[in-house]
Motif scaffolding. Structure first.
Motif, PDB file in Angstrom:
ATOM      1  N   UNK A  35       0.917  -1.260  -0.259  1.00  0.00           N
ATOM      2  CA  UNK A  35       0.407   0.483   0.309  1.00  0.00           C
ATOM      3  C   UNK A  35       0.975   1.407  -0.126  1.00  0.00           C
ATOM      4  N   UNK A  36       1.571   1.177   0.804  1.00  0.00           N
ATOM      5  CA  UNK A  36       2.786   2.427   1.606  1.00  0.00           C
ATOM      6  C   UNK A  36       3.289   2.712  -0.517  1.00  0.00           C
ATOM      7  N   UNK A  37       3.491   1.475  -1.171  1.00  0.00           N
ATOM      8  CA  UNK A  37       4.243   1.751  -2.340  1.00  0.00           C
ATOM      9  C   UNK A  37       3.827   2.178  -3.765  1.00  0.00           C
ATOM     10  N   UNK A  40       3.357   5.774  -3.015  1.00  0.00           N
ATOM     11  CA  UNK A  40       4.372   6.739  -3.278  1.00  0.00           C
ATOM     12  C   UNK A  40       4.696   7.769  -1.904  1.00  0.00           C
ATOM     13  N   UNK A  41       4.906   7.238  -0.708  1.00  0.00           N
ATOM     14  CA  UNK A  41       5.252   8.191   0.367  1.00  0.00           C
ATOM     15  C   UNK A  41       5.890   7.507   1.019  1.00  0.00           C
ATOM     16  N   UNK A  42       6.546   8.339   1.828  1.00  0.00           N
ATOM     17  CA  UNK A  42       7.759   8.132   3.146  1.00  0.00           C
ATOM     18  C   UNK A  42       7.100   7.738   4.596  1.00  0.00           C
ATOM     19  N   UNK A  92      -6.766  -1.728  -0.553  1.00  0.00           N
ATOM     20  CA  UNK A  92      -5.495  -2.087  -1.739  1.00  0.00           C
ATOM     21  C   UNK A  92      -5.303  -1.965  -3.375  1.00  0.00           C
ATOM     22  N   UNK A  93      -6.800  -0.851  -3.088  1.00  0.00           N
ATOM     23  CA  UNK A  93      -6.430  -0.315  -4.900  1.00  0.00           C
ATOM     24  C   UNK A  93      -6.281   1.205  -4.308  1.00  0.00           C
ATOM     25  N   UNK A  94      -6.217   2.186  -3.491  1.00  0.00           N
ATOM     26  CA  UNK A  94      -5.873   3.308  -3.868  1.00  0.00           C
ATOM     27  C   UNK A  94      -4.509   3.217  -4.334  1.00  0.00           C
ATOM     28  N   UNK A  95      -4.234   4.576  -5.332  1.00  0.00           N
ATOM     29  CA  UNK A  95      -3.257   4.836  -5.240  1.00  0.00           C
ATOM     30  C   UNK A  95      -2.570   6.314  -5.398  1.00  0.00           C
ATOM     31  N   UNK A  96      -3.766   6.679  -4.834  1.00  0.00           N
ATOM     32  CA  UNK A  96      -2.888   8.228  -4.418  1.00  0.00           C
ATOM     33  C   UNK A  96      -3.210   8.683  -3.027  1.00  0.00           C
ATOM     34  N   UNK A 103     -10.251   6.090   2.144  1.00  0.00           N
ATOM     35  CA  UNK A 103     -10.443   4.648   2.391  1.00  0.00           C
ATOM     36  C   UNK A 103     -10.038   4.309   4.000  1.00  0.00           C
ATOM     37  N   UNK A 104      -8.804   4.961   4.155  1.00  0.00           N
ATOM     38  CA  UNK A 104      -8.820   4.683   5.894  1.00  0.00           C
ATOM     39  C   UNK A 104      -9.340   4.803   6.801  1.00  0.00           C
ATOM     40  N   UNK A 105      -9.835   6.544   6.667  1.00  0.00           N
ATOM     41  CA  UNK A 105     -11.312   6.839   7.669  1.00  0.00           C
ATOM     42  C   UNK A 105     -12.016   6.256   7.533  1.00  0.00           C
ATOM     43  N   UNK A 106     -12.414   5.355   6.454  1.00  0.00           N
ATOM     44  CA  UNK A 106     -14.074   4.332   6.434  1.00  0.00           C
ATOM     45  C   UNK A 106     -13.409   2.831   6.573  1.00  0.00           C
TER      46      UNK A 106
END
Length: 377
Positions: A35-37, A40-42, A92-96, A103-106
């Motif tokens: 998910x992190x990849x 694209x976040x640190x 799993x599907x989130x790309x931004x 998605x995390x909030x819900x």
């Protein structure tokens, strides 16, 4: 009018709800590196994104308590379970970062809803059967965590696509929810008590609970990344840490009553806190990979019975009504598992992930240091 259901069926339904919550939550652990990849976040940015999960839960928890008190826990158990089914694949599907934050909030709101409602329902079943059942219910949460982490790790190791793996996990959550639904109690439990601030020793119990839950949150959300940073396992097997942690939690919780009776609350709190610290030290310093991974098992053994003891003490104290004290300790404690990983992310951004886990060990030291105050209650 109360619609009575055989308590054996209600007990089974409660265990299914706890299992589903643990399963869905643990499915996230092996998914974290992917998910992190994807977005694209640190580490620091990912830590702030996890704040959305915590916010969703913290907003949903009080509302769930009020609704469950007025209309019974059953509809909220169903709502939480359905939400986990819907939003786990979306994670799993989130790309931004924006979509992942929503998605995390819900997902967090669904998890918080189910968490509070299943505990209220469990307390009602326990009251009807007039015997202690909560430890066994929470053991099923750990069993769900073990199966969730293992299930997802196996699928990812077989190179099953992330979204498909998450969807398979979501289907199992839905199955457990709909099997439990008809067996849940249909009961109106009365009007909610007015909320008041924690008092005296309750603040200490709440703080220690938050620290204990923080440890579990750190292992859940950052354990896989820590394993990758230390090169203890490949990415597709990075969920092994949470699996080992969950195995230890299951066995230690199932034996929790016997352990506390044999050694007493003071020793269990002291030894449990020391075991968590020792487990973290093993993970961060051992040059042998199997020994380092065994540190996750040691952490699970130490953490398993801390929260039940703290909750029990909240029920015994005399500074405020037991029900309100338990509500305060539970809410602040769960804030630790939700907000703690955010703090780990911030610390990892400022230093590195290993240093962040050293800070977790430092905070955990407060539990054995304060154990004598808890045991006196």
């Amino acid at each position: 009018m109360i619609d009575f259901v055989h308590t054996s069926s209600a007990r089974f339904a409660t265990r299914l709800a706890f299992f589903a919550a643990g399963f869905a939550m643990a499915c996230c652990a092996p998914m974290v590196p992917y998910i992190k990849s994807n977005v694209g976040v640190d580490e620091g940015q990912f830590g702030f994104l996890l704040l959305c999960l915590g916010l969703g839960s913290l907003i949903a928890m009080p509302a769930t308590g009020i609704i469950s008190a007025r209309r019974g826990a059953r509809p909220m158990v169903m709502l939480g379970g359905i939400g986990l089914f819907l939003f786990l694949p979306i994670l799993a599907a989130a790309t931004s970062p924006f979509l992942l934050g929503i998605a995390l909030f819900l997902f967090g709101a669904s998890l918080g809803t189910l968490d509070v409602a299943m505990n209220i329902h469990g307390a009602e079943v326990e009251g009807r059967e007039r015997r202690p059942l909560m430890s066994s219910f929470h053991a099923l949460f750990s069993v769900g965590g073990l199966f969730g982490a293992g299930f997802m790790t196996v699928l990812l190791s077989l190179n099953v696509p992330l979204v498909l793996s998450a969807s398979a996990g979501a289907v199992l959550v839905a199955m457990a929810t709909f099997v439990a639904g008809p067996r849940l109690l249909h009961a109106k439990t009365g009007e909610p008590e007015p909320l008041i601030m924690p008092r005296g020793i309750v603040w200490l119990l709440a703080l220690l609970s938050a620290i204990a839950f923080l440890t579990e949150g750190a292992v859940l959300d950052w354990g896989a990344l820590l394993i990758i940073d230390r090169q203890l396992a490949p990415t597709e097997n990075a969920g092994i840490g949470y699996i080992l942690f969950s195995i230890a939690m299951v066995f230690a919780r199932l034996a929790g009553g016997m352990i506390v009776q044999r050694f007493g609350e003071l020793r269990v709190l002291v030894y449990g806190g020391v075991a968590i610290i020792f487990g973290i030290v093993i993970i961060l310093t051992s040059p042998w990979h199997p020994i380092a991974l065994f540190g996750f098992f040691v952490i699970g053994l130490g953490a398993a019975n801390l929260v039940p003891i703290l909750f029990s003490a909240a029920g015994r104290q005399k500074k405020m009504p037991a029900g309100l004290a338990l509500a305060s300790v539970t809410t602040i404690g769960y804030a630790g598992i939700l907000m703690g990983p955010v703090l780990v992310g911030v610390a990892a951004k400022a230093t590195d992930l290993l240093t962040a886990f050293w800070l977790v060990a430092f905070l955990t030291a407060l539990i054995p240091l304060a154990a004598r105050f808890v045991a006196r209650i």
